[in-house]
Design an enzyme around this catalytic site. Structure first.
Site, PDB file in Angstrom:
ATOM      1  N   TYR A  19     -38.565 -20.947  31.562  1.00  0.00           N
ATOM      2  CA  TYR A  19     -39.546 -22.036  31.549  1.00  0.00           C
ATOM      3  C   TYR A  19     -38.987 -23.262  30.825  1.00  0.00           C
ATOM      4  O   TYR A  19     -39.079 -24.393  31.315  1.00  0.00           O
ATOM      5  CB  TYR A  19     -40.827 -21.546  30.869  1.00  0.00           C
ATOM      6  CG  TYR A  19     -41.932 -22.585  30.775  1.00  0.00           C
ATOM      7  CD1 TYR A  19     -42.653 -22.955  31.903  1.00  0.00           C
ATOM      8  CD2 TYR A  19     -42.257 -23.171  29.553  1.00  0.00           C
ATOM      9  CE1 TYR A  19     -43.670 -23.899  31.822  1.00  0.00           C
ATOM     10  CE2 TYR A  19     -43.268 -24.107  29.463  1.00  0.00           C
ATOM     11  CZ  TYR A  19     -43.973 -24.468  30.594  1.00  0.00           C
ATOM     12  OH  TYR A  19     -44.977 -25.408  30.511  1.00  0.00           O
ATOM     13  N   LYS A  44     -38.326 -27.018  32.443  1.00  0.00           N
ATOM     14  CA  LYS A  44     -39.030 -28.201  31.946  1.00  0.00           C
ATOM     15  C   LYS A  44     -38.078 -29.196  31.289  1.00  0.00           C
ATOM     16  O   LYS A  44     -38.287 -30.412  31.355  1.00  0.00           O
ATOM     17  CB  LYS A  44     -40.122 -27.777  30.965  1.00  0.00           C
ATOM     18  CG  LYS A  44     -41.288 -27.043  31.628  1.00  0.00           C
ATOM     19  CD  LYS A  44     -42.011 -27.918  32.648  1.00  0.00           C
ATOM     20  CE  LYS A  44     -43.273 -27.271  33.157  1.00  0.00           C
ATOM     21  NZ  LYS A  44     -44.046 -28.147  34.065  1.00  0.00           N
TER      22      LYS A  44
END
Length: 250
Positions: free
Chosen positions: A154, A158
């Protein structure tokens, strides 16, 4: 001053932060393309906007699929007009120790969070470039700024969104298009609530201890900043990381 009604696309707008962004932009009298993997949820949000006097359509789309993204943007153009505002809120999140992240899981996070953002930007930018005006806000994450335990996939996705946002801002600044990113630390959304129920993150009171403001933020607080970044008033603000996080990441 009369503010023009523009066409805005918001991904991941069937719930949570994306829904709040769509509602804030609708309140500013923009016409909204509500995009979400859950088509029923997208249509419900669009119906609520229409009930309150706005203009919106709901469209099901998997942002990781090139053809679906192109078809969704074509539908927005046909029914509402050229795309001038884009907020990319669609994303997935979860927790896996780094050594246990499978290649399939890694690829899925990159496909939705990073490639999905890339595909949506590519689909929306031509309209903005042709008109000499555009506003793009990507939703990244504090995990992409500072890393996060058990979120290697993640955080990487991002962090890529943040870097891509800055690059696109540089390339399109002279064309009247601003491109900024908002990286929440945490917000009281269905995604957070699900993680709390699964005991993947602390409850609200414990989490508030990590935030100088002393509380978890709301989707509306983040959406209000996104709406400003999409406004006429934000014309000289581009390539920036606007962290709406109560001071959690400085």
């Amino acid at each position: 001053m009369n503010v023009p009604s523009r066409v805005a696309v918001v991904t991941g707008a069937g719930s949570g932060l994306g829904r709040s962004v769509a509602e804030h932009l609708a309140a500013a009298h923009h016409r909204i393309g509500v995009l979400d993997l859950d088509g029923e949820a997208a249509e419900k949000v669009a119906a609520d906007i229409r009930f309150n006097g706005g203009s919106a359509i709901g469209i099901p789309v998997d942002v990781s699929e090139h053809d679906e993204v192109r078809a969704a943007f074509d539908t927005v153009r046909t029914e509402l007009g050229p795309v001038e505002i884009l907020v990319t809120s669609a994303g997935i999140s979860g927790f896996t120790p780094f050594e246990k992240i499978s290649l399939d899981e890694w690829n899925r996070y990159l496909a939705v969070n990073l490639t999905g953002t890339f595909l949506c930007l590519q689909a929306g930018l031509p309209d903005m470039a042709e008109r000499g005006w555009g506003r793009i806000v990507t939703i990244s994450s504090a995990a992409g700024q500072a890393g996060a335990l058990r979120q290697g996939h993640y955080s990487a996705s991002k962090g890529g969104v943040i870097a891509m946002t800055k690059t696109v801002a540089l390339e399109y600044a002279a064309r009247g298009i601003t491109v900024n990113t908002v990286p929440p630390f945490t917000a009281d959304t269905p995604m957070l609530q699900e993680a709390q129920r699964a005991k993947q993150v602390p409850g609200p009171e414990m989490m508030a201890r990590f935030i100088p403001a002393g509380r978890v933020g709301t989707g509306d607080e983040i959406a209000a900043v996104c709406a400003f970044l999409c406004s006429e008033a934000a014309s000289y603000l581009t390539g920036q990381v606007i962290a709406v996080n109560g001071g959690a990441v400085l």
